[in-house]
Design a protein around this motif. Structure first.
Motif, PDB file in Angstrom:
ATOM      1  N   LEU A  13       0.749  -1.301   0.179  1.00  0.00           N
ATOM      2  CA  LEU A  13      -0.090   0.095  -0.039  1.00  0.00           C
ATOM      3  C   LEU A  13       0.923   1.222  -0.211  1.00  0.00           C
ATOM      4  O   LEU A  13       0.209   2.304  -0.127  1.00  0.00           O
ATOM      5  CB  LEU A  13      -0.900  -0.020   1.224  1.00  0.00           C
ATOM      6  N   GLN A  19      -1.825   1.450  -3.341  1.00  0.00           N
ATOM      7  CA  GLN A  19      -2.638   2.412  -2.647  1.00  0.00           C
ATOM      8  C   GLN A  19      -3.849   3.055  -3.421  1.00  0.00           C
ATOM      9  O   GLN A  19      -4.915   3.113  -2.668  1.00  0.00           O
ATOM     10  CB  GLN A  19      -1.586   3.441  -2.385  1.00  0.00           C
ATOM     11  N   MET A  23      -6.526  -0.273  -3.193  1.00  0.00           N
ATOM     12  CA  MET A  23      -7.218   0.333  -2.161  1.00  0.00           C
ATOM     13  C   MET A  23      -8.459   1.493  -2.313  1.00  0.00           C
ATOM     14  O   MET A  23      -9.578   1.379  -1.816  1.00  0.00           O
ATOM     15  CB  MET A  23      -6.095   0.595  -0.889  1.00  0.00           C
TER      16      MET A  23
END
Length: 149
Positions: A13, A19, A23
């Protein structure tokens, strides 16, 4: 991505691909995100089966490892896989798609520009080994510069 998607995330991440593309897109779309702290092909395949995952995002070495792993895991819930971070060898792409029955969409991006500059869009024809066409507001082109002598 939709709220009905279940995304398996095992990319770091701290990297733009993990990231933003994994996510943040999952959070923004309301999808479920299954985080795996360290990539292991058996763990990923088990998670896809157990969680009925619909999306997997990874780098080419992950696809190669999943393809080589001797598992009979049921991954029929996968509807889309995304590859980035490096060029995905065409033979791995074709082998993965044949074995797991899921298209792999390739893309290109840089932290310095955008997480995604080009992408093989799921609703457009794609060419294996290609990073696709510009996404969003990205503009791409090529130029030839002559050295001065």
């Amino acid at each position: 991505m939709t709220p009905d998607d279940v995304v398996v995330g095992c990319l770091p991440l701290f990297h733009i691909f993990g990231q933003i593309c994994t996510m943040s897109v999952a959070v923004r779309s309301g999808a479920s995100l299954v985080l795996i702290p360290r990539f292991d092909p058996g763990t990923v395949l088990d998670a896809i089966t157990r969680e009925r995952a619909t999306v997997f995002e990874g780098v080419p070495t992950m696809y190669a490892a999943l393809l080589q792993h001797p598992s009979d895991a049921d991954v029929s819930t996968l509807r889309m896989c995304v590859s980035g971070g490096a060029s995905l060898p065409v033979e791995i792409l074709h082998g993965f798609e044949r074995r797991f029955g899921c298209p792999v969409l390739e893309g290109f991006g840089m932290s310095e520009t955008s997480p995604v500059v080009t992408f093989n869009h799921p609703d457009r024809p794609r060419k294996a080994g290609s990073i696709g066409t510009p996404s969003g507001t990205s503009r791409c082109g090529s130029s030839t510069t002559r050295a001065r002598t």
